[in-house]
Design an enzyme around this catalytic site. Structure first.
Site, PDB file in Angstrom:
ATOM      1  N   GLU A   1      37.295   3.207  17.319  1.00 33.39           N
ATOM      2  CA  GLU A   1      36.399   1.991  17.977  1.00 33.39           C
ATOM      3  C   GLU A   1      35.744   2.487  19.146  1.00 33.39           C
ATOM      4  OE1 GLU A   1      39.733  -0.576  18.874  1.00 33.39           O
ATOM      5  OE2 GLU A   1      40.172   0.165  20.746  1.00 33.39           O
TER       6      GLU A   1
ATOM      7  N   HIS B   1      40.955  -4.492  23.183  1.00 33.14           N
ATOM      8  CA  HIS B   1      41.599  -3.528  23.662  1.00 33.14           C
ATOM      9  C   HIS B   1      40.965  -2.883  25.050  1.00 33.14           C
ATOM     10  CE1 HIS B   1      43.328  -2.085  19.650  1.00 33.14           C
ATOM     11  NE2 HIS B   1      43.806  -3.071  19.985  1.00 33.14           N
TER      12      HIS B   1
END
Length: 287
Positions: A209, A248
């Site tokens: 990511e 996150h």
């Protein structure tokens, strides 16, 4: 052969008397995991899911000979819990808790590296070798035994790809959620090394990511080590705006670094098959 966990892994849960601790203790027991104890200071002598609770990890280690711990305590207490497990000689520590303070994460990683202890997380779903062992919070029934290793920064996407692979008859050797916090114990490179030496793993899927340099570091390792197994990758967050954290704590693009474009280009230069859509991972070819 399985990496990190197997049929003989003996697990304790730090924070077992909490709501999440009790829930996941039962789920792991249902999957066949040897959950041999739990740790909550001041609750020693109790039982949860018919599993004995101890006041300290040292007591649990002495009574059960456990070799793995899953930490499910609030962020401010993770450091103490991890230090206690490391100092007690626990070989594998899986930290489920997210948003662990960065300085605490650095201390945990340093202590673990010095003690040659494997730390997974923080902010992870854990690790599973389907049919063999699990230390984590994943729903075991969506995973199946096979030859594809999965390494992922996203727990949800790990579930998604594993369940779809299972539906298509493609099983997994080991699935490892490395965690979404800025500082983690086991990253892509170490996970790739473990899967490289695993006879059951014939292909590897990486789910990355935006943010950080973990994927670029993995690409450098794959390139310089002449990695012998096919590696497929997907990078999440292609439409994330710069400077905004997306889910996150580690998923943030700042000043042009950690972008999807840089990660994809670096991985492709290392020979990794980077897909543009998540569902393309279901078309992987195993040697």
């Amino acid at each position: 052969m399985a990496i990190l966990v197997n049929q003989n892994t003996k697990v304790i849960i730090q924070g077992i008397t909490g709501k999440q601790g009790m829930f996941h203790a039962q789920k792991m027991l249902d999957y066949g995991v040897h959950v041999v104890g739990g740790v909550t200071p001041g609750r020693g002598g109790q039982k949860v899911c018919n599993v004995p609770v101890f006041d300290t990890v040292k007591e649990a280690k002495s009574a059960t000979n456990c070799n793995a711990s899953m930490i499910l305590v609030p962020p401010p207490f993770v450091l103490d819990a991890a230090v206690e497990a490391i100092e007690s000689g626990i070989e594998l520590i899986v930290i489920i808790t997210e948003h662990v303070p960065v300085h605490d994460g650095i201390k945990i990683k340093t202590l673990a590296d010095n003690a040659k202890c494997n730390v997974i997380g923080p902010n992870t779903i854990g690790v599973i070798s389907p049919g063999k062992g699990m230390v984590g919070i994943m729903p075991g029934y969506i995973y199946s035994e096979g030859n594809v290793g999965i390494i992922s920064r996203s727990g949800t996407l790990t579930h998604e790809i594993a369940s779809n692979l299972t539906f298509r008859g493609i099983g997994q050797s080991t699935c490892l959620g490395i965690g979404g916090d800025p500082v983690i114990g086991t990253g892509f490179v170490k996970a790739l090394q473990l899967l490289r030496d695993d006879d059951e793993t014939e292909a590897v899927i990486m789910i990355g990511e935006i943010g950080g340099a973990a994927e670029e570091q993995a690409a450098e390792y794959i390139k310089t080590s002449s990695y012998p197994k096919p590696v497929y990758a997907f990078i999440a967050g292609q439409n994330a705006p710069q400077g905004k954290r997306m889910g996150h704590a580690g998923a943030i693009v700042e000043k042009g670094s950690g972008t999807v474009e840089s990660k994809i280009e670096t991985l492709r230069q290392a020979g990794v098959n980077v897909v543009n859509r998540f569902d393309e991972l279901l078309e992987i070819k195993i040697n």
